[in-house]
Design an enzyme around this catalytic site. Structure first.
Site, mmCIF file in Angstrom:
data_model
loop_
_atom_site.group_PDB
_atom_site.id
_atom_site.type_symbol
_atom_site.label_atom_id
_atom_site.label_comp_id
_atom_site.label_asym_id
_atom_site.label_seq_id
_atom_site.Cartn_x
_atom_site.Cartn_y
_atom_site.Cartn_z
ATOM 1 N N GLU A 175 -31.730 -31.466 24.184
ATOM 2 C CA GLU A 175 -30.360 -31.239 23.583
ATOM 3 C C GLU A 175 -29.314 -30.881 24.354
ATOM 4 O O GLU A 175 -28.048 -31.141 24.269
ATOM 5 C CB GLU A 175 -30.852 -30.192 22.363
ATOM 6 C CG GLU A 175 -31.710 -30.593 21.423
ATOM 7 C CD GLU A 175 -31.059 -31.563 20.509
ATOM 8 O OE1 GLU A 175 -29.993 -31.593 19.996
ATOM 9 O OE2 GLU A 175 -31.960 -32.370 19.988
ATOM 10 N N LYS A 232 -41.253 -33.491 39.831
ATOM 11 C CA LYS A 232 -39.925 -32.727 39.509
ATOM 12 C C LYS A 232 -40.613 -31.273 38.775
ATOM 13 O O LYS A 232 -40.884 -31.666 37.394
ATOM 14 C CB LYS A 232 -39.089 -33.389 38.545
ATOM 15 C CG LYS A 232 -37.767 -32.817 38.534
ATOM 16 C CD LYS A 232 -36.432 -33.352 38.262
ATOM 17 C CE LYS A 232 -35.524 -32.674 38.071
ATOM 18 N NZ LYS A 232 -35.241 -31.463 37.719
ATOM 19 N N GLU A 243 -39.685 -24.463 44.023
ATOM 20 C CA GLU A 243 -39.592 -24.096 42.712
ATOM 21 C C GLU A 243 -40.651 -22.934 42.346
ATOM 22 O O GLU A 243 -41.925 -23.060 42.588
ATOM 23 C CB GLU A 243 -40.026 -25.192 41.961
ATOM 24 C CG GLU A 243 -39.561 -25.471 40.511
ATOM 25 C CD GLU A 243 -38.182 -25.770 40.393
ATOM 26 O OE1 GLU A 243 -37.526 -25.935 41.283
ATOM 27 O OE2 GLU A 243 -37.867 -25.961 38.894
ATOM 28 N N LYS A 261 -36.323 -39.058 35.093
ATOM 29 C CA LYS A 261 -37.107 -38.175 34.127
ATOM 30 C C LYS A 261 -38.045 -38.992 33.038
ATOM 31 O O LYS A 261 -38.076 -40.037 32.995
ATOM 32 C CB LYS A 261 -35.749 -37.463 33.344
ATOM 33 C CG LYS A 261 -35.164 -36.258 34.045
ATOM 34 C CD LYS A 261 -35.266 -35.299 33.313
ATOM 35 C CE LYS A 261 -33.889 -34.159 34.073
ATOM 36 N NZ LYS A 261 -33.814 -33.006 33.209
ATOM 37 N N CYS A 306 -55.987 -24.124 -4.908
ATOM 38 C CA CYS A 306 -55.896 -25.429 -4.349
ATOM 39 C C CYS A 306 -54.541 -26.405 -4.857
ATOM 40 O O CYS A 306 -54.481 -26.617 -6.184
ATOM 41 C CB CYS A 306 -57.181 -26.383 -4.591
ATOM 42 S SG CYS A 306 -57.003 -28.050 -3.946
ATOM 43 N N CYS A 342 -62.366 -32.016 -6.422
ATOM 44 C CA CYS A 342 -61.106 -31.953 -6.103
ATOM 45 C C CYS A 342 -60.559 -33.476 -5.822
ATOM 46 O O CYS A 342 -60.958 -34.136 -4.892
ATOM 47 C CB CYS A 342 -60.754 -31.056 -4.983
ATOM 48 S SG CYS A 342 -59.205 -31.035 -4.055
HETATM 49 S S1 IVH Z 1 -34.915 -31.197 45.823
HETATM 50 C C1 IVH Z 1 -31.104 -32.127 47.486
HETATM 51 N N1 IVH Z 1 -37.361 -31.726 44.734
HETATM 52 O O1 IVH Z 1 -34.571 -29.988 40.355
HETATM 53 C C2 IVH Z 1 -32.151 -32.039 46.380
HETATM 54 N N2 IVH Z 1 -35.802 -30.665 43.474
HETATM 55 O O2 IVH Z 1 -31.368 -30.973 40.151
HETATM 56 C C3 IVH Z 1 -32.499 -30.614 46.226
HETATM 57 N N3 IVH Z 1 -36.809 -29.790 41.348
HETATM 58 O O3 IVH Z 1 -33.124 -26.990 40.306
HETATM 59 C C4 IVH Z 1 -33.589 -30.398 45.081
HETATM 60 N N4 IVH Z 1 -38.691 -30.262 41.737
HETATM 61 O O4 IVH Z 1 -35.152 -26.739 41.631
HETATM 62 C C5 IVH Z 1 -35.987 -31.118 44.430
HETATM 63 N N5 IVH Z 1 -39.562 -31.955 44.131
HETATM 64 C C6 IVH Z 1 -38.003 -31.414 43.719
HETATM 65 C C7 IVH Z 1 -37.770 -30.780 42.939
HETATM 66 C C8 IVH Z 1 -36.717 -30.156 42.720
HETATM 67 C C9 IVH Z 1 -37.688 -29.757 40.711
HETATM 68 C C10 IVH Z 1 -35.555 -29.117 40.697
HETATM 69 C C11 IVH Z 1 -34.791 -27.907 41.609
HETATM 70 C C12 IVH Z 1 -33.366 -27.911 41.042
HETATM 71 C C13 IVH Z 1 -33.332 -29.405 40.232
HETATM 72 C C14 IVH Z 1 -32.408 -30.258 40.916
#
Ligand code: IVH
Length: 673
Positions: free
Chosen positions: A33, A119, A176, A317, A411, A435
């Protein structure tokens, strides 16, 4: 509202959510959102640049330094990644196309090599190691300046305080911090038991702990870490590729996720994207997509950056698994076994790839705990193929006048009493097949494809048949005449004829399907098949007691008692007799295993003495049901002598002849095997 006003409004909303998210660690809306608002604002500002203001949230990457933390300036800024908005395969193609164009590669040049990663859905952190020692850890903040969270990061066991091997003078590792799903569940369970506040989701669990001012509290929350990149590096010759950097980080002792791959060109990126999506729910942590990075560091340098995003990386994504909608009503559904389930009727919302209009609230305690009310704005979640559920209410959007949900005292379908055993979460209607709701569900189950397979007998029709008093039990289905049927709403002569044909066809079935169709509690398709195969015919099954039932593989006391209880009920016996009288039949289910699969088949047994809880005639029936033979005297041809207490001369004879002797337990084992 004109575009200027809309932009103004969006800025206010986004800032408010930013604050709740970054500063209070209490997000007010799901990311999807938020992203939508953000993208809308970006679109307006791109289309009409005169509307762009320097303080617009699009001009910084979020985050405000909390008073309690010391600010840390990142010598190498912590960037964000461009997100490919197209969640389908064209996202990967668009990225590869841009990279090839920027590198001025000819059409016939070989595919670009990428490192494909997950990610992770947590909090970005920069770890600074000097001569191998962890000296500082900082959040990303706005990308330029973050917060010093070294104390809290030190509580994460996965993060080494010292690196292995010949560590460089300075090595900044980026990655992360996240909370695994099992850790999240365990933590919340502990909090619940202690009557304390629970975490909304693993990501907020991670962010909240890291930005917790009291490191003792931070330490209570179990966190993990994955390294995915570098910041400042001094005194270390960089490898040629990003993949080699990750391998080196691993060798230094840092955790690096194993789920990564080199992909050549867009097709292999797409394959990675799809493979990860298919396995997403089996990962022990949350991801919201995958990341593609040009593997060669030389090519990365050549591609460079645009504003705060590298041109050599992109996030691809997955469809959001959570979305916001409103609760229009809370109904209580009565299931086939009488279980009462509160269900939220929702304003239609697209989530996890489908439009959702209902979400389960599981049971009374869950509704209480989440305090879901009609009129509430709620977060709904649909992950994979699971039934959509209401995750939580957004309290700040609650209308003024709402009422707490109250579970009905009787019920909702038949007004009979409701029973809820003290140790159970599920309340049930006690009326059984009296029922109408349970009756309808039982009929639907009976007619289902995997049961008696009566095509066309769906919920609308069952509803009418029961409400008009045409059908009360499954046996009544076989008594409906064409005139009555054709007289029903939306039922012409043609569909009536079709349905009657389907009903007629269903008479010919299998014993397994028939048993399944009866809707005995705890008897699913597999158990029904096992029962059919084991007993071979319905009479034997109906006559079986608890002990005999438990000789069936995978049948324990709970299933056995459901089955025995079902057939002990005179009403059920009547319905079965009616069904058989209506002509339902199946080929003799003399199991094929009697000849080959069963260890008992074709073997000769002699029973002697008293078996503790298996009367002799029952033991005989069980052996015979599996194709064994029971004789009265021991000879060389006897395979087994089953001996109970006070066994006499037959036991002696068996010993003399070297015949194998079994006790009651060994016989049971043999029958189960
Ligand atoms: S690289 C130059 N690799 O995604 C690129 N980021 O918008 C720097 N994130 O908050 C980030 N998994 O923490 C990279 N495998 C991954 C990632 C990752 C998650 C997060 C990162 C940042 C966001 C980037």
């Amino acid at each position: 509202m004109n575009a200027g006003e809309r932009a103004q409004y969006l800025r206010g909303e986004i800032e408010r959510h930013n604050h709740a998210y970054y500063v209070l660690d209490a997000p007010t809306i799901p990311d999807a959102e938020y992203d939508k608002l953000f993208r809308e604002l970006q679109a307006i500002e791109t289309e009409q640049p005169q509307l762009l203001t320097p303080d617009s949230p699009t001009q910084r990457v979020g985050g405000q330094t909390l008073a309690g933390f010391v600010a840390v300036r990142h010598a190498v800024p912590m960037l964000s990644i461009r997100t490919e908005t197209d969640t389908g395969p064209s996202g990967a193609r668009a990225f590869d196309g841009r990279v090839r164009k920027l590198l001025e590669l000819a059409d016939d040049a070989p595919p670009v090599a990428y490192q494909a990663e997950l990610k992770f859905d947590g909090l970005a952190i920069n770890l600074r190691y000097e001569h191998g020692a962890l000296v500082q850890a900082a959040t990303r903040g706005d990308g330029e300046t973050g917060e010093d969270v070294t104390q809290n990061i030190r509580t994460i066991h996965e993060i080494p305080l010292r690196l292995n091997g010949g560590a460089p003078a300075v090595l900044e590792v980026r990655g992360e911090v996240y909370m695994s799903r099992p850790d999240f569940e365990r933590y919340n369970e502990r909090q619940r038991l202690a009557g304390k506040a629970t975490l909304v989701n693993p990501r907020n669990g991670a962010a909240g702990s890291i930005r917790q001012l009291d490191p003792k509290l931070a330490a209570e929350r179990p966190l993990s870490f994955f390294a995915y990149g570098l910041g400042v590096v001094d005194g270390w010759p960089l490898p040629a590729t990003h993949a080699a950097v990750l391998d080196a980080l691993l060798a230094f002792g840092l955790p690096v996720c194993r789920e990564r791959a080199i992909a050549h060109g867009p097709d292999e990126l797409i394959a990675f994207h799809q493979r990860v999506l298919a396995g997403r729910n089996t990962l022990p942590f949350d991801i919201d997509g995958v990341v593609y990075k040009v593997n060669s560091l030389a090519l990365q340098r050549q591609l460079g950056f645009v504003s705060r995003e590298p041109r050599w990386a992109v996030a691809h994504k997955y469809p959001a698994e959570e979305a916001l909608t409103t609760v229009e009503a809370i109904d209580v559904q009565v299931g086939r076994t009488g279980a009462l389930t509160p269900v939220a009727r929702l304003a239609p919302v697209f989530v996890g790839g489908v439009t959702v209009t209902n979400a389960t609230l599981h049971n009374e305690d869950e509704v209480r705990r989440k305090d879901v009310r009609v009129g509430d704005t709620v977060v709904v979640r649909r992950a994979g193929d699971v039934i959509p559920e209401v995750v939580r209410v957004v309290p700040e959007r609650r209308p003024i006048l709402t009422a707490e949900f109250i579970m009905p005292k009787s019920c909702p379908a038949c007004a009979s009493a409701i029973e809820r055993p003290a140790e159970e979460a599920i309340a049930r209607c006690t009326a059984g097949l009296f029922c109408p709701a349970q009756r309808k569900q039982a009929l639907l189950h009976f007619a289902a494809r995997r049961a008696m397979d009566i095509e066309g007998l769906g919920d609308k029709l069952v509803e009418q048949l029961v409400d008009n008093g045409l059908v009360a039990t499954p046996a009544d289905i076989y008594k409906i005449g064409p005139e009555r049927l054709a007289g029903l709403e939306r039922m012409g002569m043609k569909s009536a004829t079709n349905l009657l044909a389907a009903i007629a066809r269903s008479r010919e079935t299998t014993l397994a399907r028939f048993i399944f169709s009866l809707g005995i509690r705890n008897v699913g398709e597999t158990t029904a098949r096992d029962l059919a195969r084991h007993f071979g015919n319905l009479e034997a099954l109906m006559a079986a007691d608890m002990t005999m039932l438990q000789t069936v593989p995978d049948v324990g006391p709970i299933v056995a008692s459901s089955v025995a209880g079902f057939f002990a009920e005179p009403h059920n016996r009547e319905v079965i007799a009616d069904l058989l009288a209506a002509g339902i039949a199946w080929p003799d289910e003399r199991p094929p295993m009697t000849s080959t699969n069963s260890a008992v088949a074709g073997k000769t047994f002699v029973l002697t003495g008293t078996l503790a809880d298996l009367p002799r005639d029952q033991a005989k029936a069980l052996i015979e049901a599996q194709g064994g033979k029971v004789t009265g005297s021991v000879s060389k041809k006897t395979d087994f002598v089953v001996a109970g207490s006070e066994a006499g001369s037959k036991l002696d004879q068996a010993q003399q002849l070297g015949v194998k002797i079994l006790d009651q337990n060994q016989l049971m084992e043999l029958l189960k095997s």
